[in-house]
Design an enzyme around this catalytic site. Sequence first.
Site, PDB file in Angstrom:
ATOM      1  N   TYR A 303       0.845  -1.193   0.000  1.00  0.00           N
ATOM      2  CA  TYR A 303       0.000   0.000   0.000  1.00  0.00           C
ATOM      3  C   TYR A 303       0.879   1.240   0.000  1.00  0.00           C
ATOM      4  O   TYR A 303       2.041   1.201   0.419  1.00  0.00           O
ATOM      5  CB  TYR A 303      -0.977   0.025   1.186  1.00  0.00           C
ATOM      6  N   SER A 316       7.439   2.129  15.562  1.00  0.00           N
ATOM      7  CA  SER A 316       7.217   1.048  14.606  1.00  0.00           C
ATOM      8  C   SER A 316       6.133   1.382  13.592  1.00  0.00           C
ATOM      9  O   SER A 316       5.884   0.592  12.678  1.00  0.00           O
ATOM     10  CB  SER A 316       6.855  -0.249  15.343  1.00  0.00           C
ATOM     11  N   GLY A 317       5.489   2.546  13.737  1.00  0.00           N
ATOM     12  CA  GLY A 317       4.565   2.997  12.707  1.00  0.00           C
ATOM     13  C   GLY A 317       3.097   2.995  13.061  1.00  0.00           C
ATOM     14  O   GLY A 317       2.240   3.105  12.168  1.00  0.00           O
ATOM     15  N   HIS A 321      -5.486   7.761  13.083  1.00  0.00           N
ATOM     16  CA  HIS A 321      -5.623   8.679  11.954  1.00  0.00           C
ATOM     17  C   HIS A 321      -6.975   8.519  11.256  1.00  0.00           C
ATOM     18  O   HIS A 321      -7.693   7.531  11.459  1.00  0.00           O
ATOM     19  CB  HIS A 321      -4.503   8.440  10.938  1.00  0.00           C
ATOM     20  N   HIS A 339      -3.971  -2.021   8.865  1.00  0.00           N
ATOM     21  CA  HIS A 339      -2.689  -2.722   8.930  1.00  0.00           C
ATOM     22  C   HIS A 339      -2.009  -2.503  10.286  1.00  0.00           C
ATOM     23  O   HIS A 339      -0.788  -2.614  10.391  1.00  0.00           O
ATOM     24  CB  HIS A 339      -1.772  -2.263   7.800  1.00  0.00           C
ATOM     25  N   CYS A 341      -2.941   0.290  12.469  1.00  0.00           N
ATOM     26  CA  CYS A 341      -3.274   1.609  13.005  1.00  0.00           C
ATOM     27  C   CYS A 341      -4.705   1.633  13.519  1.00  0.00           C
ATOM     28  O   CYS A 341      -5.482   0.702  13.318  1.00  0.00           O
ATOM     29  CB  CYS A 341      -3.092   2.683  11.931  1.00  0.00           C
TER      30      CYS A 341
END
Length: 395
Positions: A303, A316-317, A321, A339, A341
């Site tokens: 993505y 780590s991301g 949001h 994924h 979040c």
Amino acid sequence: MISVRSLRIAAVPSLAVVLLAACQSGSSDSVDPAKTKPAKISITPNSDSGAIAPDAKVKVNASNGTLTKVRITPDGAGSQAVAVTGSLSSDKDSWRSNRTMTPGTTYTVEATATNDAGRTATQRSTFRTRAAQQFNGVTVTPSNKTTVGVGQPVSVAFDHPVTDKAAVERRLSVSTSPKTEGSWGWTKDPLTGTERVDWRPESYWHKGTKVTLRARLSGVDTGNSRYLRRDVSSTFTIGTARVSKVDLNKHTMTVFEDGKEQKSIPISGGQPSYPTWNGKMVVLDKAPMVNMTSESVGIADPYNKDVPWAVHLTTSGTYAHAAPWNEGRGYFGRQNMSHGCVGMSEADGKWFYDRATRGDVVEVTGSTRETVATGNGIGDWNLSYSAWKKLSALD
């Protein structure tokens, strides 16, 4: 008493000065100056010494009298070298430095002692500290004069690993108003390898607390002769107690401010193959738009998206949001399909983004994934206070 002024970032040169009341055993009427030995002073290192280590001790001794002044001055106009502080013995005949010195700096010591007849003697010494072949650098969070959330620890991160953690930790102090119990703990980011030491309270901060860090680090050897070159300090304030509780089973994020519920937001967390971290996370920063790719977080499912209203939670991301591409698909409030979040509608994402502040807490429950590590962002709160204290190098 010894008067000390600690160096702040970009401070002008400062002096460590000891001005002591002369201690005389009698007046000129009862003491014969001709029969009273003059005071003598010895200083280590002396002017014949070679360059000394930045963490060496400066010693001043007096015989036949008491010390009435010790002045240690870093040479050079515009120097950012730190002042040398120290302490006087109870009988006032010796003085010892109690801090490290700036590498590659010339210092001048001037000491005065007074004998029983009231006569003074002065001795001077000039020496130089060895220049460092390797330096370490620090980043302090939060910045000076900022307001942060109740989950933000005092954090000092290092450019290079620290092998002598105790030497560093001894030079750190935290003061709070009102008084708050807390402890230092060492942790490392499992992704970047960045090592840091954090000071966190037993539980989340109380709103309105004033916090000051003082780190007298200039001249501290972090290990293998890799020195720190400057003192640092920061004062900040704890703001709104904003805690958001994410329940991945109910697919909701409920936002509380100062203990009062503000809004319950339908969300979609990580799908079974890419679950969201469990545990307590702290807002690191935020941006109105972030480009997120599968490669950046090591996900096989490709993505590449520009993500609006992104509130950053882990290195780590993990983000909370807006996910406008999922609006109309029925995911929010019903199904976890991200994924990893925490996604929400664009309107809810903007609402949350506008309120989010560095140091706010996001607590995630209901995931099949393990609890986020202490060093992955700010995962300090995932340990009990007793377990956290064991991470101190001085425990």
